[in-house]
Design an enzyme around this catalytic site. Structure first.
Site, PDB file in Angstrom:
ATOM      1  N   GLY A 164      -3.425  63.437  48.699  1.00 49.11           N
ATOM      2  CA  GLY A 164      -2.880  63.240  50.106  1.00 49.11           C
ATOM      3  C   GLY A 164      -0.698  63.658  49.508  1.00 49.11           C
ATOM      4  O   GLY A 164      -0.253  62.557  49.423  1.00 49.11           O
ATOM      5  N   GLU A 200      -1.092  78.223  43.270  1.00 48.07           N
ATOM      6  CA  GLU A 200      -1.945  78.671  43.809  1.00 48.07           C
ATOM      7  C   GLU A 200      -1.034  79.649  44.725  1.00 48.07           C
ATOM      8  O   GLU A 200       0.404  79.495  44.777  1.00 48.07           O
ATOM      9  CB  GLU A 200      -2.754  78.185  45.062  1.00 48.07           C
ATOM     10  N   HIS A 208      -2.632  74.113  59.835  1.00 46.40           N
ATOM     11  CA  HIS A 208      -4.356  73.227  58.507  1.00 46.40           C
ATOM     12  C   HIS A 208      -5.480  73.251  59.655  1.00 46.40           C
ATOM     13  O   HIS A 208      -5.256  73.031  60.675  1.00 46.40           O
ATOM     14  CB  HIS A 208      -3.700  72.484  58.171  1.00 46.40           C
ATOM     15  N   ARG A 292     -16.761  63.233  53.455  1.00 46.83           N
ATOM     16  CA  ARG A 292     -17.028  61.737  53.931  1.00 46.83           C
ATOM     17  C   ARG A 292     -16.745  61.687  55.863  1.00 46.83           C
ATOM     18  O   ARG A 292     -16.488  63.471  56.430  1.00 46.83           O
ATOM     19  CB  ARG A 292     -16.146  61.237  53.881  1.00 46.83           C
TER      20      ARG A 292
END
Lengths: 451, 71
Positions: A164, A200, A208, A292
């Site tokens: 999140g 990173e 995305h 999920r």
């Protein structure tokens, strides 16, 4: 197939799972907190159990209470939805130990994908491209700076256990990194009980894009193409669509193949999503895997004709996947917008009484709802109260239908982001398909100063 | 006399200032929590906290007065 399942979740996703169960003649058991006594999903379920006070720690995250309700009701399986306990490996394990089926992957796979460093290592080994970055957690500011030097600024600082957007920050220099490191590590420790950080290379102006996968317990897996989810605020998605207006057919196939490689390497089962960052040259990099059902799964259902919840139930029950990759096709275009109870300018939450709700109707329109007219929107949970999903024969038709639907959508009594959504989807840059993760920053926020 | 007001509806998660103590412009008075989001509410002036109108756990609406600062 199961005769009865328990849904360990709330809101629109609980209602959505119940709908598929009703169609499949599976009985449903809802669990709910004191704050959700009047919620539509509780009324929709065949049985319901009050499990505690409004705060999630005392209700929706209370594993003992949920299992108690499951056993008492005679449910054979537990669907965790998204968020809450859906990616909690000990929960999956406890469900199994109670003699019930967890509708999702194995606990050890959830745990592995929940640890960003382990996930990265696994993907690299499977031959899935990953963003250049540290293989081990960096433990000091000095080590962080040294790592940043090797990749070159800007870099992304990330909490190993994060989610999140918490514990995540882009930094552009040594000075920024020094400031950001301690703070983010502390926050990650406070939120997730784990302050490990890694670094990173920052992919600039990325998209995305994620691939939906389904895999059964018999070694068979398919992907259901991609979802473009670049438009985000506070690192959370606002508009999602399928297919991506940006990807070439070649990259689409490569990303699908990569996703299947990941599934095979993990021996993954049930529904999952592999999230990628894609740069402007269509290079793609593994970001994370969500083990999920996703909030934005309906856009995939609309273009593929596959009910993902139905597939989850069948896979969990031990059935063989009946879908074959060669038979799957993209049909038209679908766009989903998330309707949040929040101020459209500051993005601050806006709980209160939703005094009036008017829903648009028309061809290609689908609603997913956590609320109805008169609902109390409480301050205890995520601000998303509804999703509007629109399907069309192509992106233009879907966008036009969405614009029309949003104009007819009415929410009174609380603040919501409808005006923001209208501005986004009617913006020239959206129409052109120029959807990157900086869309809100570049094109939406600047429009606010004119008003 | 300056009023510190809630910028969103939510519950008072933490009180970070004390009644009677000095506070500087920009320092947090309370942290509100709503819908999984924590929002610090800073003082917009320097002075002394004359009165805290809320306790931890209280629910406040947008615009409610949280504290009074005497410059």
């Amino acid at each position: 197939m199961f005769k009865k399942i328990l849904i360990a979740n709330r809101g629109e996703i609980a209602a959505r799972i119940i709908r598929t169960c009703q169609r499949m003649q599976i009985q449903t058991v809802a669990v709910y907190s004191e704050a959700d006594q009047q919620a539509p999903f509780v009324k929709m379920a065949d049985e319901s159990y009050l499990i505690g006070k409004p705060r999630v720690n005392e209700s929706y995250l209370n594993i003992d209470k949920i299992l108690e309700a499951a056993l008492k009701s005679g449910a054979e399986a537990v669907h965790p939805g998204y968020g809450l306990l859906s990616e909690n490996a000990p929960f999956a394990q406890r469900v199994k130990e109670a003699g019930l089926t967890f509708i999702g992957p194995e606990g050890d796979v959830i745990a592995k994908m929940g640890d960003k460093i382990a996930a990265r290592a696994e993907m690299k080994q499977a031959g899935v491209p990953v963003v250049p970055g540290t293989e081990e957690a960096v433990t000091s500011v000095e080590a962080a700076k040294a790592a940043a030097q090797t990749f070159g600024y800007p870099v992304m600082l990330k909490a190993a256990a994060g989610g999140g957007g918490i514990g995540m920050q882009a930094v552009h220099s040594d000075e920024e990194l020094e400031k950001a490191f301690e703070g983010n590590s502390k926050r990650a420790k406070a939120f997730f009980g784990d302050g490990k950080m890694f670094i990173e290379k920052l992919i600039e102006e990325p998209r995305h894009i994620e691939i939906q996968v389904l895999a059964d317990h018999h070694g068979h897996a398919v992907h259901l193409f991609e979802r473009e989810c670049s438009i985000q605020r506070r690192h959370q998605k606002v508009v999602e669509e399928a297919p991506s207006p940006f990807l070439s057919e070649k990259t689409r196939q490569e990303m699908g193949d990569s996703a299947i490689k990941a599934v095979e390497s993990l021996q993954y089962t049930n529904a999952g999503t592999i999230e990628f960052l894609v740069d402007r040259n269509e290079n793609y990099y593994f970001l994370e895997m969500n083990t999920r059902l996703q909030v934005e799964h309906p856009v995939t259902e609309e273009i593929s004709g596959v009910d993902i919840v139905e597939q989850q139930l069948k896979i969990a029950a031990g059935d063989k996947l009946e879908l074959h990759q060669d038979d799957l096709q993209i049909n038209g275009h679908a766009i989903e917008v998330r309707i949040y109870a929040e101020d459209p300018n500051t993005f601050y939450p806006s709980p209160g009484t939703l005094s009036n709700l008017v829903l648009p109707e028309g061809p290609g329109i689908r609603h997913e709802l956590a609320v109805e007219s008169g609902s109390e929107v409480t301050p205890f949970y995520d601000p998303m109260i509804a999703k509007l999903v629109v399907h069309g024969s192509d992106r233009n038709q879907a966008s036009e239908r969405l614009a029309k639907a949003l104009h007819a959508y009415e929410i009174d009594g609380i603040k919501c982001n409808l005006t923001m959504l209208k501005r986004i989807i009617t913006h020239d840059k959206f129409r052109e398909g120029d959807t990157t993760t900086s869309f809100i920053q570049n094109y939406y926020l600047p429009t606010l100063t004119n008003h | 006399m300056f009023e510190v007001k809630a910028s969103m509806a939510g519950s008072v998660w933490k009180i970070t200032a004390e009644e009677g103590s000095k506070i500087n412009d920009g320092e947090d008075v309370v942290i509100l929590e709503s819908m999984k989001m924590e929002i610090p509410i800073p003082a917009e002036t320097s002075g002394t906290i004359k009165e805290l109108k809320v306790s931890e756990g209280d629910f406040v609406n947008e615009g409610d007065v949280i504290a009074i600062i005497e410059a």
